[in-house]
Design a protein around this motif. Structure first.
Motif, mmCIF file in Angstrom:
data_model
loop_
_atom_site.group_PDB
_atom_site.id
_atom_site.type_symbol
_atom_site.label_atom_id
_atom_site.label_comp_id
_atom_site.label_asym_id
_atom_site.label_seq_id
_atom_site.Cartn_x
_atom_site.Cartn_y
_atom_site.Cartn_z
ATOM 1 N N LEU A 3 -8.541 -25.406 23.374
ATOM 2 C CA LEU A 3 -9.136 -24.508 23.726
ATOM 3 C C LEU A 3 -10.643 -24.255 22.568
ATOM 4 C CD1 LEU A 3 -9.705 -22.340 25.965
ATOM 5 C CD2 LEU A 3 -8.622 -21.299 24.017
ATOM 6 N N THR A 4 -12.054 -23.779 23.481
ATOM 7 C CA THR A 4 -12.805 -23.685 22.837
ATOM 8 C C THR A 4 -13.247 -22.314 23.626
ATOM 9 O OG1 THR A 4 -14.760 -24.185 21.150
ATOM 10 C CG2 THR A 4 -14.420 -24.738 23.256
ATOM 11 N N GLU A 5 -14.344 -20.854 23.307
ATOM 12 C CA GLU A 5 -14.262 -19.843 24.066
ATOM 13 C C GLU A 5 -15.563 -18.785 23.075
ATOM 14 O OE1 GLU A 5 -12.726 -16.421 26.447
ATOM 15 O OE2 GLU A 5 -11.762 -18.061 25.882
ATOM 16 N N GLN A 6 -16.514 -18.598 23.750
ATOM 17 C CA GLN A 6 -17.475 -17.855 23.179
ATOM 18 C C GLN A 6 -16.596 -16.591 23.648
ATOM 19 O OE1 GLN A 6 -19.885 -19.422 22.096
ATOM 20 N NE2 GLN A 6 -21.198 -17.616 20.525
ATOM 21 N N LEU A 7 -17.372 -15.787 22.489
ATOM 22 C CA LEU A 7 -16.399 -14.162 22.664
ATOM 23 C C LEU A 7 -17.599 -13.473 22.553
ATOM 24 C CD1 LEU A 7 -13.839 -14.196 19.551
ATOM 25 C CD2 LEU A 7 -13.374 -14.991 21.953
ATOM 26 N N SER A 8 -17.613 -12.490 23.563
ATOM 27 C CA SER A 8 -17.972 -11.219 24.848
ATOM 28 C C SER A 8 -17.648 -10.237 24.211
ATOM 29 C CB SER A 8 -18.568 -11.247 25.472
ATOM 30 O OG SER A 8 -19.147 -10.285 26.035
ATOM 31 N N LEU A 9 -18.052 -9.291 23.029
ATOM 32 C CA LEU A 9 -17.723 -8.721 22.355
ATOM 33 C C LEU A 9 -18.103 -6.668 22.594
ATOM 34 C CD1 LEU A 9 -18.828 -8.869 18.397
ATOM 35 C CD2 LEU A 9 -17.008 -9.788 19.566
ATOM 36 N N ASP A 10 -17.980 -7.460 24.595
ATOM 37 C CA ASP A 10 -18.913 -5.980 25.080
ATOM 38 C C ASP A 10 -17.799 -6.387 26.611
ATOM 39 O OD1 ASP A 10 -20.376 -5.610 23.277
ATOM 40 O OD2 ASP A 10 -22.490 -6.076 24.885
ATOM 41 N N GLY A 11 -17.280 -7.317 26.742
ATOM 42 C CA GLY A 11 -16.553 -6.657 27.653
ATOM 43 C C GLY A 11 -14.611 -7.111 27.019
ATOM 44 N N THR A 12 -13.898 -7.279 28.552
ATOM 45 C CA THR A 12 -12.591 -7.464 28.290
ATOM 46 C C THR A 12 -12.372 -8.099 27.349
ATOM 47 O OG1 THR A 12 -12.934 -6.667 30.570
ATOM 48 C CG2 THR A 12 -10.455 -7.183 29.767
ATOM 49 N N LEU A 13 -11.324 -8.219 26.183
ATOM 50 C CA LEU A 13 -10.848 -8.660 25.238
ATOM 51 C C LEU A 13 -10.098 -9.328 25.604
ATOM 52 C CD1 LEU A 13 -8.903 -6.309 23.318
ATOM 53 C CD2 LEU A 13 -11.030 -7.615 23.227
ATOM 54 N N PRO A 14 -10.706 -11.001 25.228
ATOM 55 C CA PRO A 14 -9.446 -12.495 25.902
ATOM 56 C C PRO A 14 -8.286 -12.402 25.100
ATOM 57 C CG PRO A 14 -11.205 -13.044 24.074
ATOM 58 C CD PRO A 14 -11.321 -11.678 24.606
ATOM 59 N N SER A 15 -7.044 -13.121 26.177
ATOM 60 C CA SER A 15 -6.170 -13.358 26.244
ATOM 61 C C SER A 15 -6.190 -14.633 25.102
ATOM 62 C CB SER A 15 -4.861 -13.269 26.997
ATOM 63 O OG SER A 15 -5.176 -11.900 26.684
ATOM 64 N N LEU A 16 -5.104 -15.017 23.727
ATOM 65 C CA LEU A 16 -5.214 -16.485 24.049
ATOM 66 C C LEU A 16 -3.787 -16.267 22.954
ATOM 67 C CD1 LEU A 16 -8.070 -16.446 21.284
ATOM 68 C CD2 LEU A 16 -8.037 -17.456 23.809
ATOM 69 N N SER A 17 -3.210 -17.526 23.181
ATOM 70 C CA SER A 17 -1.776 -17.986 22.644
ATOM 71 C C SER A 17 -1.488 -19.363 21.980
ATOM 72 C CB SER A 17 -1.005 -18.777 24.357
ATOM 73 O OG SER A 17 0.451 -18.703 24.212
ATOM 74 N N LEU A 18 -0.892 -19.141 20.932
ATOM 75 C CA LEU A 18 -0.842 -20.055 19.953
ATOM 76 C C LEU A 18 1.118 -19.932 20.023
ATOM 77 C CD1 LEU A 18 -3.199 -18.555 16.487
ATOM 78 C CD2 LEU A 18 -3.856 -20.745 18.632
ATOM 79 N N GLY A 19 1.005 -21.319 19.748
ATOM 80 C CA GLY A 19 2.104 -22.352 19.653
ATOM 81 C C GLY A 19 2.105 -22.307 18.006
ATOM 82 N N PRO A 20 3.574 -22.948 17.832
ATOM 83 C CA PRO A 20 4.643 -22.404 16.974
ATOM 84 C C PRO A 20 3.452 -23.555 15.459
ATOM 85 C CG PRO A 20 6.029 -23.631 17.739
ATOM 86 C CD PRO A 20 4.833 -22.885 18.810
ATOM 87 N N THR A 21 2.801 -25.422 16.119
ATOM 88 C CA THR A 21 1.918 -25.797 15.047
ATOM 89 C C THR A 21 0.587 -26.170 15.053
ATOM 90 O OG1 THR A 21 2.544 -27.591 17.072
ATOM 91 C CG2 THR A 21 3.488 -27.559 14.508
#
Length: 272
Positions: A38-56
């Motif tokens: 995944l690659t995503e540009q963060l927008s600090l003014d909108g809704t917080l994105p939700s990310l998920s990470l696995g054990p590795t």
């Protein structure tokens, strides 16, 4: 009122606004085993994105700190990432270059100690900026779902620090005292020989004039000392002390007894 006085608060507010910091080109990338997920540009003014990470999985965050109006890159004096989850929080310092660029990596195979204990609740990630020349700033970046923390391994000495059951003392029952009548009877038996001896002395002191002789009285006194020693032992002394004092009195009694027997033999033979 002077015009400069009226414009002074406005000028101060404008200076503060001009000295505010912002974050540009904030981007987050998630990869696993050198494969970009995944690659995503963060927008600090909108809704917080939700990310998920696995054990590795590995999360890579890049951004640039700049002045809000001028767009010039700035190196803050302090830059931190704040992780918060379930009332627990951790702070991770981030190195920023002189041009304001920064990079942070979160490897779930070896998570940093700043990452608080996690559950199924997402971790909120914030960016904190502090500078002597600019106003402090705080930015909400994203929410991160990571695997729940494993319970810590039990220390070999952990059982030694657990509370122990309370110590209960078992006291001996109180010593039973014999009836007063029995005590009086045995006390009378102990004192009876001396009563008899004193009675005999009172009747024989005129017939036997040598009872209070300097050769006889020391032996009788040593016998009385033995009685006093036994009484003292019953009240206060210990067995070792009684044996020591008794041994000394035994020597004295043997010497005075021998002297008394010798004097009695001489009186019978008429030598004294």
């Amino acid at each position: 009122m002077h015009l400069s006085t009226l414009l002074l608060p406005l000028a101060a507010a404008a200076a503060v606004h001009a000295s505010a910091l912002t974050v540009q080109n904030a981007r987050v990338t998630v990869s696993s085993d050198a494969t970009q997920l995944l690659t995503e540009q963060l927008s600090l003014d909108g809704t917080l994105p939700s990310l998920s990470l696995g054990p590795t999985d590995t999360l890579k965050l890049t951004f640039q700190v700049a002045e809000k109006d001028g767009g010039k890159g700035v190196q803050p004096h302090q830059t931190f990432l704040r992780f918060e989850s379930g009332g627990e929080e951790g702070v991770q310092p981030v190195r920023v270059t002189a041009g304001g660029k920064a990079k942070f990596e979160l490897n779930m195979a070896k998570p940093p100690s700043s990452l608080p204990p996690t559950t199924t609740e997402p971790v909120k990630v914030q960016l904190l900026l502090g500078s002597f020349k600019h106003s402090p700033s705080k930015f909400d970046l994203f929410e991160l779902t990571v695997p729940a923390s494993a319970p810590p391994a039990q220390h070999p000495d952990e059982a030694s620090f657990h509370p122990l059951p309370p110590i209960e003392h078992t006291f001996r029952p109180e010593q039973k005292v014999p009836p007063k009548f029995v005590s009086a009877v045995f006390s009378a038996l102990v004192v009876a020989p001396w009563v008899v001896l004193l009675g005999l002395w009172s009747t024989l002191q005129y017939r036997v004039p040598h009872l209070f002789s300097p050769h006889i009285l020391p032996f009788t006194s040593s016998l009385a000392a033995f009685e006093a020693l036994l009484l003292w032992y019953w009240v206060d002394l210990k067995l070792g002390q009684v044996l020591l004092y008794g041994a000394i009195l035994g020597v004295v009694t043997a010497v005075t007894g021998k002297q008394a027997l010798g004097a009695a033999g001489d009186w019978r033979l008429g030598k004294r």
